[in-house]
Design an enzyme around this catalytic site. Sequence first.
Site, short mmCIF file in Angstrom:
data_model
loop_
_atom_site.label_atom_id
_atom_site.label_comp_id
_atom_site.label_asym_id
_atom_site.label_seq_id
_atom_site.Cartn_x
_atom_site.Cartn_y
_atom_site.Cartn_z
N GLU A 278 16.15 92.99 141.88
CA GLU A 278 17.55 92.87 142.28
C GLU A 278 17.90 91.42 142.57
OE1 GLU A 278 17.64 97.23 144.51
OE2 GLU A 278 17.28 95.39 145.66
N THR A 433 23.38 99.86 142.84
CA THR A 433 22.66 101.00 143.40
C THR A 433 23.51 101.76 144.42
OG1 THR A 433 21.71 99.66 145.16
CG2 THR A 433 20.50 99.76 143.09
N GLU A 474 22.71 103.26 139.46
CA GLU A 474 21.55 104.12 139.63
C GLU A 474 21.51 104.57 141.09
OE1 GLU A 474 17.98 100.94 140.48
OE2 GLU A 474 18.63 101.20 138.40
N LEU A 477 17.99 106.45 146.35
CA LEU A 477 16.97 107.36 146.88
C LEU A 477 16.91 108.60 146.00
CD1 LEU A 477 17.91 107.08 150.67
CD2 LEU A 477 16.07 105.88 149.46
N ASP A 847 14.77 56.43 118.91
CA ASP A 847 14.78 57.78 118.34
C ASP A 847 13.39 58.38 118.43
OD1 ASP A 847 17.47 58.38 116.89
OD2 ASP A 847 17.03 56.30 116.37
N HIS A 887 17.22 65.45 113.13
CA HIS A 887 17.81 65.31 111.81
C HIS A 887 16.93 64.42 110.93
CE1 HIS A 887 19.21 61.85 114.17
NE2 HIS A 887 19.30 61.19 113.02
#
Length: 1262
Positions: A278, A433, A474, A477, A847, A887
Amino acid sequence: MTISSIQLCHGVRSPGGRIVLSSSHKQAISTSVRVSFGFPGPIWWNSCRFKGSQSRTSAVVRERGEKIEAHPPIDDSVDAVEDRRVVHSPPKSPERDFTGTAYVPVYVMLPLGVINMDCKLVDPEDLVNQLQILKSVNFDGVMVDCWWGIVEAHTPQVYNWSGYKRLFQIVRDLELKLQVVMSFHECGGNVGDDVYIPLPQWITEIGQSNPDIYFTDREGRRNSECLTWGIDKERVLKGRTAVEVYFDYMRSFRVEFDEFFEDGIISEIEVGLGPCGELRYPSYPAKHGWRYPGIGEFQCYDKYLLKSLSKAAEVRGHSFWAGGPDNAGSYNSTPHETGFFRDGGDYDSYYGRFFLKWYSQALVDHGDRVLALANLAFEGTCIAAKLSGIHWWYKTASHAAELTAGFYNPSNRDGYSQIAAMLKKHETALNFTCVELRTLVQHEDFPEALADPEGLVWQVLNAAWDASILVASENALPCYDREGYNKILENAKPFNDPDGRHLSAFTYLRLSPVLMERHNFIEFERFVKRMHGEAVPDLEIYPVEKHTECQGPEGPVAVEHENLGFWGEKTDLFLEGLTSESSLMVGVDVGIPTSSGNNIQFQHSQQLQEQVGTPGGGGARRCRPLEEKERTKLRERHRRAITARILAGLRRHGNYNLRVRADINDVIAALAREAGWVVLPDGTTFPSRSQGSRPAAGTSAMVTSSSSLMVSQQAPTPALRGVSPGYQSSVEYNTCRVKGVFMPTPSPYDLSSSAPSQTSALVGDGVEQRESHSLIGGPMNTINDKQIVDIPLKLPERDFAGTPYVSVYVMLPLGVINMKCELVDPDGLLKQLRVLKSINVDGIMVDCWWGIVEANSPQDYNWSGYRKLFQMVCELKLKLQVVMSFHECGGNVGDDVCIPLPHWVAEIGRSNPDIFFTDREGRRNPECLSWGIDKERVLRGRTAVEVYFDYMRSFRVEFDELFQDGIISMVEVGLGPCGELRYPSCPVKHGWRYPGIGEFQCYDQYLLKSLRKAAEVRGHSFWAKGPDNAGSYNSRPHETGFFCDGGDYSGYYGRFFLNWYSQVLVDHVDRVLLLAKLAFEGTSIAAKLSGIHWWYKTASHAAELTAGFNNPCNRDGYAAIASTLKKHGAVLNFASSELNMLDRHEDFPEALADPVGLAWQILEFMCNFLCCKHDSCLFQVLNAAWDVCVPVSSENALPCHDRIGYNKILDTVKPLSDPDGRHFFSFTYLRLEPSLMERQNVMEFERFVKRMHGEAVLDLQV
């Protein structure tokens, strides 16, 4: 006199009923309101709490000094309330009929130990039997935890999915769906945990030496249930951060079970975000002695979260706030026992609000980071986050248990809307819940907890629905009874919801032998049918209308009320405002009828009408008569008619360039500018420095937003003569295009680019009006239809002494590292770097080529040459800017070496060329990878963005000490060809030559699939193609049907296509910068934007459109890009700051066509209307970035060694008279080469560096 909370909240109305109170009750309520919790000491109650939901808080009211009486549980008894008796409704309420309601899928959570610690499926035969039984009642699927502690148990990035493979195959064979939980927490020690599954062994080993990786309470007790959010960005997990560990785990799962995703078997991924999966702090751990309903403790005492808190306190300016509250009690305290959580406590003080805001923001930031990566890993699949229902102490003012869990949700603040907004950002479903819990039952079992699960559920559901995100739920318990199922149903499908909102899914916790018992299973089957909207036979229908019978002195009285549906059952009384003995508050769901004498009914709407009509009734609006409204409309029409005639006259006779919908502000601004004043876009007006040079009487003045920005008149000097051919075209160009950008006071070096003239020449009515140009100081002649402008050779310079310090970097040669990743000519490079150091250059840019470092095998990186280079830079005490170059090098202007993409990528490209950008003719461009594979697993099991992320992460780990020491000051992330954010629309290898418009690059199968999907969503599937009249690489706009004025680019299809094309570009930068920010946390990141300045003068801006910038004359195409950079805290690096407009015009006059055939003198034409093609583009992009507070850096596009070029850069980097004092973040000189090291050039460059640093120079021509 006493009123029981149970009587007041449950006995006075039946489901859906109104509440009846006598006048004496109003006396009690208005005299004093106090709440009794069953423990010593009264607590003052915040009775005005209202969060926009229909839930109400209940209160026990009494007069001072009276005792609260104990009451038996509610039954069918009748209680006396003064002269009335309230008849209680029976606790078993009728049921709603859900037949024909929305289909809500029902899933069943599998047992926690279905997979053992060896990652093997436990008792598969019994599981199959149970699933087959469940399948018989048409449930939709199963949810299962994928435990981190099982899959990655022993070694980092070594995953064992064997048991889950077998389980998933069983589910697929039964034709069920799968919800999978990424469980990054420990199992064991919480309610319902019947097995023990710890965190991975290698994590616990790290925790033994560094226990601060776990959440910690004030007493220093560690909680190993999950990792602290303080290490989300700390590389303490064997070189990886916590979010990188989570991402690697999720990515491994996505690759391992790819077929289940493709077949739609896996319908949802729930991402674990904290304890029990959670999104909350582990504030109430049973292992530390917590028992319900304790308030819990804050969990922010590990060194990483304390460091974050200390930083936040310093930013706030109160460093002594860098600690948690010391009066917040312990795990099992109650709110009134603490100084922090009691009513009026420190939680609502300045420090308390600061601390709670930081504490809750850390929770939101954690969810934001992890869900962003989950979206990348599970692209195309619904993801969800689980939120805990902390319902105890919900009826107190502080909501103490929610605060310690991280939900900043006291009575005067909505703590869930911020979380809902974060979930909406990632299109994540909310799984909540406790939807089966009932407030009345909680009150009966734990009256001291002041719990209100119904109120909490309603608040959270509305916060989510208001943010337009899916909501699943959901049970908290085990639930087997009908009343619990009915409660779930009412929450899943709210009664009479005006928007028809309902839950997207429900998950039943959990599959067990008890559920399989006959009676329980029959009840579950009935529940599933009703969730699916099917009929059930044994249904007690909800009555449409009910009555509450109250006994008065003269007998029973029936009070009719409207049926409120399920939410009418809510048992709370909301008290809003306490005024006097004769007043009762407005605030109960549908109004509270009052009783005085024999009147027992009073409609809420009538009460409101009386309040409105009463003088002093709270500032109600007076109802305006209809005649007055009509008179107002007539006056407004008359005013607009006069304004229209004034504007028309100014346009026709005064040649004022006023927009179609101009207003009086535009007229005043135009008149002020003609008088020589300067008017800024925000209305700021002041005299110019050259008011003496006003247009002569009778001269026609064309005034634009840029024409007010003038420079002082210069004396004539020896001049260079520029010749411009009188180019005209039948194509009509939009010469008056102004995007509302702030144009800084032009540089005197911008005779060719940005200096607007003070007067204008206009050809009209066949008579040519000509003026000498005071700024040029020389004549303008006409020879054989060509205009000749005399331009001064030497111009004065601005003095930059004392201006802001702008860092100067020098880009190293492209081939400084060869293909074997070896440093080329280190001795020569060292000498050059010493010269740069001697003139106080700040650092270098280099680079880091993907094609060199990861050349041969995926994730096999060779950084040896860069390690030697960076060591040299460190010894010279220079700074480093590094480019992640994804690239190819070669084939573009200035490319003197060839560095292809990695060899293994080229091999993939030979068998699947659609990984590269493709034009309409099917020509592939291997310069970089197509953005269509950003989310496609075509690179040996990885997506393109995952490949980029792994590369950047490898660099971050390899050179971690340079980041820690601040040597690497910025990382520029390559986003396309030449490292720039654009499509490769102008490839020289395909024959493009300046100033061709280029071609769209969206014809690989992946981008076409995206286009097809967008067209289907729009409802026009035949739009799933690129334009067929957009010309070729070297076409001109007016030669095409798509880009010509009035062409298809502005049609319905054109706007759809261009919006999609540019959005793909924005989405690409969004994804890559998100990962770059994670990889280089704490270091500035930058993105390079190309200056597509040719054809900027046309209405369509064709070259920009093909490059991906949807920037035609009626749209700002750079604002969305700037907003994306701001979102990730990135710097904008914009190229081409030194280009000279006149030189470009002389070389390519066809790129600046004369609009509408007006014979503007060439300098006026270039300066007034576009500051040229380049400068308008430059300042539009700069303003787009500065408007959203994005830092801007720059670099030159072509080699520059002369003073005029340097002065042009300086004027751009430090705009003159910018009202906000804005300037560039840094400047990078391209590039270190032998010519720069020549004595004269070095001296000129040193002078330039001094001026960039705000130092004085001697040879300044003021």
